[in-house]
Design an enzyme around this catalytic site. Structure first.
Site, PDB file in Angstrom:
ATOM      1  N   PRO A   2       2.990 -21.242   1.130  1.00 16.29           N
ATOM      2  CA  PRO A   2       3.846 -22.351   1.463  1.00 16.29           C
ATOM      3  C   PRO A   2       3.031 -23.570   1.826  1.00 16.29           C
ATOM      4  O   PRO A   2       2.042 -23.478   2.549  1.00 16.29           O
ATOM      5  CB  PRO A   2       4.647 -21.860   2.663  1.00 16.29           C
ATOM      6  N   GLU A   3       3.440 -24.681   1.303  1.00 15.26           N
ATOM      7  CA  GLU A   3       2.823 -25.949   1.673  1.00 15.26           C
ATOM      8  C   GLU A   3       3.760 -26.625   2.667  1.00 15.26           C
ATOM      9  O   GLU A   3       4.746 -26.025   3.084  1.00 15.26           O
ATOM     10  CB  GLU A   3       2.600 -26.812   0.425  1.00 15.26           C
TER      11      GLU A   3
END
Length: 290
Positions: A2-3
């Site tokens: 996840p960014e």
DNA sequence: AAGTGAACCTGAAGGC
DNA sequence: TGCCTTCAGGTTCACT
């Protein structure tokens, strides 16, 4: 995985579940994720009540009463699932299912937080690149995981002058400089590829070639902000099976113009190419990204 | 000192 | 079907 947008989505999903709740019991199914859970981890959390949640870079910070904070990083595959009286609510990348009979016995369910309203919050992470650590809320920014993190890209501190100063004398590729969490916080492989594509800048260009006053730098920062905001609005990307809080799939992936599109046509007429930079895939169009 | 590559770990996907 | 290789959204350590 996840960014920033995905972490923000998870944090927003956790908020209504955790806000003002007390943790009554903590189950640790193993001694470590990326590194060992700190001594006193369970004891510190049990009996603590949540005051607020925050995000810093790709870290979720859960603030409790009595100056205690829990710092969580999802790594590549970390996810939260909440099992409430009414069913299962997924907060991260997972599938939606209902039924109060669901149990927390998945092979990678490493941490279970039991809340005072009967909800169970499960942290699952197959690759265990995730992290959890305790911190003193009032000295959060001095914690080793957070102290060297750069500016938030959606805050007011991100300016062309700031970035130009950081890029000055940097011979590393622009791609690597943008992934450096000490400069800009929260950018990851996908959104860097996408932002560079939108800005028509080559990931291979040396960071120092974007100097103070260069309009291409303002342009790049604008695209970074736009793309992150769009992704947050869409509830994060759906690489594999990222899903938002309510089991609704994040839909941002459909908008990728470069990432994971090797060999496909670019809108400029060129073809998307895949190269490797510091061990990671970069997707870009050599025709329009200069 | 800065920049690159390997390591950490598991699972999914593709080739044969 | 099954085995083998490659790759994955991140971070950090060890080299040059």
């Amino acid at each position: 995985m996840p960014e920033l947008p995905e972490v923000e989505t998870v944090k927003r999903g956790l908020e209504p579940i955790l806000m003002s709740r007390m943790i009554t019991r903590v189950e640790l199914r193993r001694a470590n994720l990326r590194f060992a859970f700190p001594d006193g981890f369970v004891g510190a959390l049990e009996g603590s009540r949540v005051l607020s949640l925050a995000r810093r870079a790709k870290y979720i910070v859960i603030n409790f009463e009595h100056d205690l904070s829990l710092i969580v990083h999802l790594g590549m595959t970390g996810r939260f699932t909440a099992i409430t009286a009414s069913g299962k609510n997924n907060l991260g990348e997972f599938y939606f299912a209902t039924g109060s009979g669901m149990t927390a016995d998945g092979p990678h369910d490493h941490v279970v937080l039991h809340l005072d309203n009967g909800t169970k919050l499960i942290y699952n992470d197959p690759r265990r690149f995730g992290m959890m650590d305790l911190a003193t809320s009032s000295a959060l920014h001095e914690h080793r995981l957070l102290k060297d993190i750069g500016v938030e890209p959606l805050g007011n501190e991100l300016s062309a002058d700031y970035v130009a100063a950081k890029f000055k004398d940097k011979s590393a590729p622009l791609k690597a400089a943008l992934l450096d969490q000490r400069i800009i916080a929260g950018l990851g492989n996908i959104y860097v590829c996408e932002a560079l594509h939108r800005a028509k800048l080559a990931p291979t260009r040396k960071a120092r070639t974007l100097k103070r006053g260069d309009q291409r730098l303002d342009n790049l920062l604008r695209h970074i902000r736009d793309i992150l905001n769009e992704a947050i609005l869409a509830g994060g990307s759906t690489l594999q099976d990222f899903q938002g809080t309510d089991g609704e799939k994040g839909s941002y992936q459909q908008r990728f113009l470069a990432y994971d599109r090797e060999g496909e046509d670019c809108s400029c007429g060129g073809k998307i190419k895949r190269i490797v930079q510091s061990g990671r895939s970069t997707f870009y169009c050599p025709t329009c990204q200069k």
